[in-house]
Design an enzyme around this catalytic site. Sequence first.
Site, PDB file in Angstrom:
ATOM      1  N   ASP A 137       0.847  -1.191   0.000  1.00  0.00           N
ATOM      2  CA  ASP A 137       0.000   0.000   0.000  1.00  0.00           C
ATOM      3  C   ASP A 137       0.882   1.241   0.000  1.00  0.00           C
ATOM      4  O   ASP A 137       1.861   1.309   0.770  1.00  0.00           O
ATOM      5  CB  ASP A 137      -0.855   0.005   1.273  1.00  0.00           C
ATOM      6  N   ASP A 171      -3.223   4.553  -2.599  1.00  0.00           N
ATOM      7  CA  ASP A 171      -4.329   5.019  -1.757  1.00  0.00           C
ATOM      8  C   ASP A 171      -4.865   6.376  -2.223  1.00  0.00           C
ATOM      9  O   ASP A 171      -4.112   7.344  -2.325  1.00  0.00           O
ATOM     10  CB  ASP A 171      -3.806   5.135  -0.317  1.00  0.00           C
ATOM     11  N   GLU A 213      -6.608   3.398  -6.198  1.00  0.00           N
ATOM     12  CA  GLU A 213      -7.896   3.490  -5.497  1.00  0.00           C
ATOM     13  C   GLU A 213      -8.488   4.835  -5.859  1.00  0.00           C
ATOM     14  O   GLU A 213      -7.920   5.882  -5.520  1.00  0.00           O
ATOM     15  CB  GLU A 213      -7.732   3.394  -3.980  1.00  0.00           C
ATOM     16  N   HIS A 247     -11.349  -3.329   3.491  1.00  0.00           N
ATOM     17  CA  HIS A 247     -11.260  -2.943   4.900  1.00  0.00           C
ATOM     18  C   HIS A 247     -12.054  -1.674   5.223  1.00  0.00           C
ATOM     19  O   HIS A 247     -12.107  -1.256   6.391  1.00  0.00           O
ATOM     20  CB  HIS A 247      -9.787  -2.723   5.264  1.00  0.00           C
ATOM     21  N   ASP A 248     -12.612  -1.047   4.172  1.00  0.00           N
ATOM     22  CA  ASP A 248     -13.388   0.184   4.393  1.00  0.00           C
ATOM     23  C   ASP A 248     -14.882  -0.046   4.250  1.00  0.00           C
ATOM     24  O   ASP A 248     -15.661   0.916   4.384  1.00  0.00           O
ATOM     25  CB  ASP A 248     -12.995   1.235   3.339  1.00  0.00           C
TER      26      ASP A 248
END
Length: 571
Positions: A104, A206, A261, A335-336
């Site tokens: 990430d 990200d 993302e 994870h969000d």
Amino acid sequence: MQMQRNQSQDWWRTSTVYQVYPKSFNDTTGSGTGDIRGLTEKLDYIKGLGIDIVWLQPVYVSPQNDNGYDVADYYNIDPAYGTMEDFDELVHELKKRNMHLMIDIVVNHSSTEHHWFKEARSSRDNPYRDYYIWKDPAEDGGPPNNWQSKFGGPAWQFDEGTGQYFLTLFDKTQADLNWENEKVRQEVVDLLTFWAKKGVDGFRMDVINLISKDQCFPNDDGSIPPGDGRKFYTDGPRVHEYVKELNEKVFRPYNIITVGEMSSTTLAHCIRYSNPEEHEFSMTFNFHHLKVDYPNGQKWELKPYDFEELKTVLSDWQIGMQEGGGWNALFWNNHDQPRALTRFTDDDEYRIESAKLLATTLHGLQGTPYVYQGEEIGMPDPKWKDISEFRDIESRNMYDILLKRGKTPEEAAHIVSVRSRDNSRLPMLWDDSDQAGFTSGTPWIKIDERYPHINAKAQVEDDDSIYHHYRKLIELRKELPVLIDGKYIRLDESHPQIYAYARINEEESIVVISNFSKEEATFELPEWFSVGLSRASRVKLLIGNTDEEPVLSKRMNIQPYGSYMWLIKNS
Ligand code: TEU
């Protein structure tokens, strides 16, 4: 040492990615949080799925206000997750298994604990000042404009020491970096090069489409919902220029695969971000299909999800990205997000069928599928009622904001329970031993008590499990060219229960039919498709999720939460 990288063109188009949230994956020290060695310990479990790429979420030095997405040192591992030697061992162990590591990269913002920010904050003329975005107060002494943080509240924090505000699109301890500053861009090139040289094969970037802001920083007049300023920094004026620079200086020279993302993006931009001729990213995440239960686009209000909108969005992106030469990162979970199993299907009576239905429905689409830890064993949302169980900064902020908006504590807790990112951050359920085998210590977040009957060990040992259903789908992607290059065509016309589509190339077609309901459904293939079917040389059921093996025919009855994929060999 320059690791031998997979040079074959676009090997990642037949690959599947497994996403690891390290804090909740596997704890080898008894700290109550997962660690890098805990991932290394489980590589054979992941390899057993047929996974090619492991996406490891942030393990850098961080104050953990946003669970690692607040990076205080891009070059060192946070002791909570282990050491750089642990990281090097992980890379080595992945290579031994012919697997690849994606890490990430969080460079829209850094932690306010980063030394760059500490320097920048020390004085207005510090050389690092322009690494961040500073503005004088508005005439009324308040924030420079009305932009809102995605975690609630204003997107600006006032610094008493230097009398200016700094921009924070996320938490108040996550300061946006100033990408207009070429020194910032060079810092990013340097840190990406550092990790590429360590043998990393991929970067997950990200909220990378937020890095270019409108330099006028205007107020949002609210004419376009949600009116929080995002239209002035989302897919901003220089974003493609910046991404191309990273591609030229790092991605291409080191043959790195990348996924961007894209927060609140558009199809047109994602085609530009992921068409190989643009030399930007390999693929993109977008979230349009995960907003079909947001009333008027509002995340913190509730409504049942719109099934037709879900199918329309998925189809529009399949058709649009195919026509535009883009490439989707396919996912239901991360994870969000709350778990799709709870959000879109039945996580109780039909939990197993539903988990397999979601897998088959997604893995038949064009793109690179992502499996988020726990998805492959059918982990559901915990449906907590006690707000004190929640750890996520966004969830805790929004609980307070919902109360201020007039919700009762019960109403606010219910909304948070449905929407919270913590729904997908519960520790992985490894086996039926104490605390699901996740930790010998006190877990940082509550473990789902259903681990005696929902756990990885039991499913690895059961060939009919959700785990092995994923394994079979991942294997099919490597075997069937039509899953990679087949033209997407939707087959259902707004059916209230069924989502049906085909993927077609010269030699073969696949058909996926899924019943997203608790009732049996009757479905008819379109006439044009049935004619073609009658001429097929062979039709074979590839994978299903019920005991029956329905024959693909013009008119069919599909069981509750039944989902099937057939292969048709064209005559
Ligand atoms: O997520 C950005 C993002 O789209 C979500 O966090 C969303 O904006 C938020 O839930 C509000 O609805 C990335 C990471 O995946 C997330 O974990 C980080 O918190 C965030 O960026 C900031 O780095």
